[in-house]
Design a protein around this motif. Structure first.
Motif, short mmCIF file in Angstrom:
data_model
loop_
_atom_site.label_atom_id
_atom_site.label_comp_id
_atom_site.label_asym_id
_atom_site.label_seq_id
_atom_site.Cartn_x
_atom_site.Cartn_y
_atom_site.Cartn_z
N PHE A 13 28.58 37.85 27.86
CA PHE A 13 28.60 37.25 29.19
C PHE A 13 29.36 38.09 30.21
CE2 PHE A 13 27.29 33.71 26.66
CZ PHE A 13 26.43 33.01 27.49
N TYR A 14 30.00 39.17 29.78
CA TYR A 14 30.78 39.99 30.71
C TYR A 14 29.97 40.41 31.93
CZ TYR A 14 34.64 40.63 27.35
OH TYR A 14 35.68 40.45 26.48
N GLU A 15 28.79 40.94 31.70
CA GLU A 15 27.97 41.43 32.81
C GLU A 15 27.63 40.29 33.78
OE1 GLU A 15 23.72 43.66 33.70
OE2 GLU A 15 24.56 43.75 31.68
N ALA A 16 27.26 39.13 33.24
CA ALA A 16 26.93 37.98 34.09
C ALA A 16 28.15 37.50 34.86
CB ALA A 16 26.34 36.86 33.25
N ILE A 17 29.31 37.54 34.21
CA ILE A 17 30.55 37.12 34.88
C ILE A 17 30.87 38.09 36.02
CG2 ILE A 17 33.05 36.90 34.59
CD1 ILE A 17 32.41 35.87 31.70
N ILE A 18 30.80 39.38 35.73
CA ILE A 18 31.13 40.38 36.75
C ILE A 18 30.10 40.37 37.89
CG2 ILE A 18 31.42 42.86 37.16
CD1 ILE A 18 32.77 42.94 34.34
N ASP A 19 28.84 40.07 37.57
CA ASP A 19 27.83 39.91 38.63
C ASP A 19 28.20 38.76 39.56
OD1 ASP A 19 26.29 42.03 37.79
OD2 ASP A 19 24.76 40.78 36.83
N ARG A 20 28.65 37.67 38.96
CA ARG A 20 28.99 36.46 39.74
C ARG A 20 30.33 36.60 40.45
NH1 ARG A 20 29.76 33.33 42.89
NH2 ARG A 20 29.61 31.09 42.84
N TRP A 21 31.32 37.20 39.76
CA TRP A 21 32.65 37.39 40.29
C TRP A 21 33.00 38.88 40.21
CZ3 TRP A 21 31.70 33.30 36.81
CH2 TRP A 21 31.72 32.03 37.40
N PRO A 22 32.61 39.67 41.19
CA PRO A 22 32.81 41.13 41.14
C PRO A 22 34.28 41.54 40.99
CG PRO A 22 31.36 40.55 42.96
CD PRO A 22 31.89 39.27 42.39
N GLU A 23 35.20 40.65 41.35
CA GLU A 23 36.62 40.97 41.22
C GLU A 23 37.09 40.93 39.76
OE1 GLU A 23 35.58 38.02 42.62
OE2 GLU A 23 35.62 38.38 44.75
N ALA A 24 36.29 40.34 38.88
CA ALA A 24 36.66 40.20 37.48
C ALA A 24 36.73 41.57 36.81
CB ALA A 24 35.67 39.30 36.75
#
Length: 105
Positions: A13-24
Motif C-alpha cells: 500500500f506504500y505507493e497508494a499511500i504516497i499517491d494520496r498523501w505525497p508528504e508521506a
C-alpha cells in the motif's frame, strides 16, 4: 476495502499511500507497520489536520481499489482458482495448464 487488507499487505500500500498523501515517507510507513492508530496519528501530523478529519480522509481512501500487488498475491490467486473449481467440468483440474487459451507458452 477493510483495514485488515491494508494491515496484512502493508508494504503493497506504500505507493497508494504516497499517491494520496505525497508528504508521506516510506521510512515512516515502515515504522507504522500497518498499525491503524499509528497511521491515523501520522496522517494527522503530516496533513496538520484534526484526528477526526484524518480518520475521514483515511475512510474515504479505503473505498478505493486494492493495489495490484495485493490482488496478484499468490495466496489470493490460489484461493480464486480454488473457488473457480465449481465452474470446471468433472474430470478436469482447475490448476491444469491453460495454454490452449493462448496465455501460456
Amino acid at each position: 476495502m477493510k483495514w485488515h487488507h491494508v494491515q496484512e499487505n502493508w508494504p503493497a500500500f506504500y505507493e497508494a499511500i504516497i499517491d494520496r498523501w505525497p508528504e508521506a515517507e516510506e521510512a515512516e510507513l515502515d515504522e507504522i507497520d500497518g498499525d491503524q492508530r499509528a497511521f491515523i496519528a501520522y496522517i494527522t501530523q503530516i496533513t496538520e489536520q484534526e484526528p477526526e478529519e484524518a480518520r475521514a480522509e483515511i475512510r474515504e481512501w479505503l473505498t478505493g481499489e486494492l493495489p495490484s500487488d495485493v490482488v496478484m498475491d499468490p495466496r489470493h490467486d490460489n484461493h480464486s482458482i480454488a473457488l473457480s473449481q465449481k465452474y470446471v467440468p468433472d474430470g478436469e483440474d482447475e490448476y491444469d495448464d491453460d495454454s490452449r487459451f493462448g496465455d501460456d507458452s
